[in-house]
Design an enzyme around this catalytic site. Structure first.
Site, PDB file in Angstrom:
ATOM      1  N   ASP A  12       0.821  -1.217   0.000  1.00  0.00           N
ATOM      2  CA  ASP A  12       0.000   0.000   0.000  1.00  0.00           C
ATOM      3  C   ASP A  12       0.854   1.266   0.000  1.00  0.00           C
ATOM      4  O   ASP A  12       0.642   2.179   0.800  1.00  0.00           O
ATOM      5  CB  ASP A  12      -0.947   0.013   1.207  1.00  0.00           C
ATOM      6  CG  ASP A  12      -1.728  -1.270   1.358  1.00  0.00           C
ATOM      7  OD1 ASP A  12      -2.153  -1.817   0.334  1.00  0.00           O
ATOM      8  OD2 ASP A  12      -1.906  -1.735   2.501  1.00  0.00           O
ATOM      9  N   GLU A  72     -11.036   0.234  -4.138  1.00  0.00           N
ATOM     10  CA  GLU A  72     -10.364   0.644  -2.911  1.00  0.00           C
ATOM     11  C   GLU A  72      -9.205   1.561  -3.236  1.00  0.00           C
ATOM     12  O   GLU A  72      -8.894   1.839  -4.388  1.00  0.00           O
ATOM     13  CB  GLU A  72      -9.861  -0.592  -2.152  1.00  0.00           C
ATOM     14  CG  GLU A  72      -8.890  -1.440  -2.941  1.00  0.00           C
ATOM     15  CD  GLU A  72      -8.534  -2.739  -2.241  1.00  0.00           C
ATOM     16  OE1 GLU A  72      -7.386  -3.193  -2.396  1.00  0.00           O
ATOM     17  OE2 GLU A  72      -9.396  -3.313  -1.551  1.00  0.00           O
TER      18      GLU A  72
END
Length: 557
Positions: free
Chosen positions: A31, A206
């Site tokens: 991420d 997302e």
């Protein structure tokens, strides 16, 4: 026309010959979010149930990165009591708003459906990227938040992945204008965009990131979940509130399009696009190196060039990401063959972590003496608490982790252990260490590889009254881990091995979003450490690295 020989030689000396090598942050660093400040780059990644939380790396050349700081270093910032593997702090986003640095992230405490504890979004701020504020908790709940300040209106938007309701649980990208001081929405909370895949209960849009370029607002998201279907897609608008038009070429990044069991690099997504000080565009994103069908190092940080055509970005020229292809022409100087830590204090070297939120003193290091001494408690690496253990991320698929024990001057009880482990979760860790022998007196070297919850226990008795100069070894290869020990300067004696795939998957019903770490630990394994037991710890740790030679295609004999 050919260049003169002297000019050709001069250019060869001036131009770098080795380019950036992927992954740029090897070892589990998922991420990634990147922010350029002048000619310096800062990059934050997820930390999950590890403490301190949210590592921040720094680079001046996009190739060589150093661990600069952590955003979450105090109990009030990161409350992880009983948090399972895969919970904790997820998906940070770096922002610079009104001359202040922000990291927005989320905390998930549990997956327990009975507890019904939902992930909460928050942000912290800093003036120097080192010292971070207490959290501001956002009003919306969800995951993968980002803060974006519109350079035109100066409004600040909170973008996140959230469900339409707790009952239906159909996730999408949501947005509201946010008050940075209170966390409250100050205008309508709206559905922003649902991505490019079919929007149903399985859809996972997302990781929203908004940025502006040449009069357009771009919304970059991830889709397809976090495994082989993971990808990046993008849309644009003339307003940060939409409506959004998806790029005509989609997905923007997706190595799975070439076969899940084909290319080594898989699960490409959760990207951030940024510009260098020279105006060149790049993307950082997460990806897995799939080794014989599994990825023991988890999701790592990759980087690829971005080109623009007709107002749309193309990552890596629209081609698949291959390990053998260097990025750009910036030198890669990652050629360290070894790393040594002798714990010379007064604090641990950056890069060591504990599990969850330590609420007791689990180790002692001295500023005038080498080595680390553990203060073992009743918890082990198999417990969802805070064992006396410190961990480092495994950063290479071909390396050795060696730890020299401090002298042990008396016997250990059978429940008392000190050792090293290759650790993925409370369910999956492979240990080698010392303990009081089972069915015998004295001290034994033991190993206990785990497979599907089954322990294969082995022990080797040490016929000595005191333990001096014992070193424990974990030899990591792409397909196997080997466990051994050595006495003094003698060669390592290898006790057992296990396939690397056993450190790559979550047990049924659980999630593992991390990769493997190497751990030093000591434990009473359910019983308090005996008052007559010796002090245990480690004099030093050495990591040796070898050439990886990982192919572009996941083909192993």
């Amino acid at each position: 026309m050919a260049l003169p020989i002297k000019l050709t030689l001069l250019l060869a000396l001036l131009l770098p010959t080795i380019a950036i090598k992927n992954p740029v942050l090897p070892g589990w660093n998922p991420d990634p979010s990147i922010l350029r400040v002048g000619d310096e780059y800062y990059l934050a990644t997820s930390s999950f149930e590890y403490f301190p939380g949210i590592p921040i790396y720094k680079s001046t050349d996009l190739s060589n990165w150093s661990l600069y700081s952590h955003a979450l270093t105090k109990p009030g910032q990161l409350m992880l009591y009983g948090t399972p593997t895969g919970g904790g702090a997820w998906a940070p986003t770096l922002s610079y708003i009104n001359n202040t640095f922000y990291i927005s992230t989320m905390i998930r405490w549990t997956y327990d459906p009975v507890a019904r504890v939902w992930p909460r979004i928050m942000w912290v701020s800093s003036s120097d990227m080192k010292n971070w504020s207490d959290p501001i908790w956002a009003e919306p709940w969800g995951i993968d938040p980002s803060l974006f300040q519109d350079p035109v209106s100066e409004n600040v938007y909170l973008n996140l992945m959230a469900p339409d309701s707790k009952e239906h649980g159909i996730w999408g990208i949501y947005q509201c204008r946010a008050n940075l001081q209170t966390g409250k929405c100050i205008e309508e909370y709206r559905s922003l965009w649902n991505g490019t895949l079919e929007h149903n209960s399985y859809a996972r849009p997302e990781g929203p990131k908004i940025f502006m370029k040449n009069g357009w607002y771009y919304l970059l998201i991830a889709e397809g979940g976090t495994d082989d279907l993971h990808r990046a897609t993008i849309a644009r608008s003339k307003s940060p509130e939409g409506p959004w038009t998806a790029a005509p070429h989609k997905p923007l990044l997706y190595n799975g399009a070439y076969g899940f069991d084909n290319l080594t690099v898989q699960s490409t997504g959760h990207a951030t696009i940024f510009d260098t000080q020279l105006g060149e565009s790049y993307a950082v994103y997460l990806a897995r190196r799939k080794i014989n069908g599994s990825s023991p190092l988890g999701r790592e940080t990759f980087l690829s060039p971005v080109t623009w055509k007709d107002g749309w970005p193309f990552i890596n020229g629209g081609k698949p990401v291959l390990l053998s292809e260097p990025v750009g022409d910036v030198p890669d100087q990652r050629n360290s063959e070894s790393w040594v830590d002798t714990f010379e204090g007064p604090t641990l070297e950056s890069g060591w972590y504990q599990l969850r939120m330590p609420y007791t003193e689990n180790y002692i290091i001295s500023s005038h003496k080498k080595g680390i001494v553990f203060q073992p408690n009743v918890y082990s690496l198999s417990d969802r608490d805070v064992p006396a253990a410190i961990l480092r991320k495994q950063t290479s698929l071909n390396m050795t982790f060696s730890a020299e024990l401090l002298p042990i001057t008396s016997d250990l009880q059978q429940t008392e252990t000190v050792g090293v482990s290759v650790y993925l979760s409370e369910f999956q860790h492979q240990d080698i260490g010392l303990r009081g022998c089972f069915n015998s007196t004295g001290i034994c070297i033991y190993t206990q590889p785990l497979k599907n919850g089954t322990i294969e226990y082995r022990q080797v008795k040490l016929n000595v009254s005191t333990i001096d100069y014992i070193t424990l070894h974990i030899r990591a290869e792409p397909l196997y881990y080997h466990f051994g020990y050595s006495v003094g300067k003698s060669p390592a004696q290898w006790v057992t091995s296990i396939e690397a795939k056993w450190l790559a998957f979550a047990p049924p019903g659980w999630f593992v979003f991390e990769g493997t770490s190497f751990a030093l630990f000591a434990s009473g394994n359910g019983r308090p450490w005996s008052v007559r037991a010796p002090k245990v710890g480690f004099a030093s740790v050495t990591q040796r690295y070898y050439e990886e030679k990982i192919p572009d295609y996941d083909r192993w004999e």
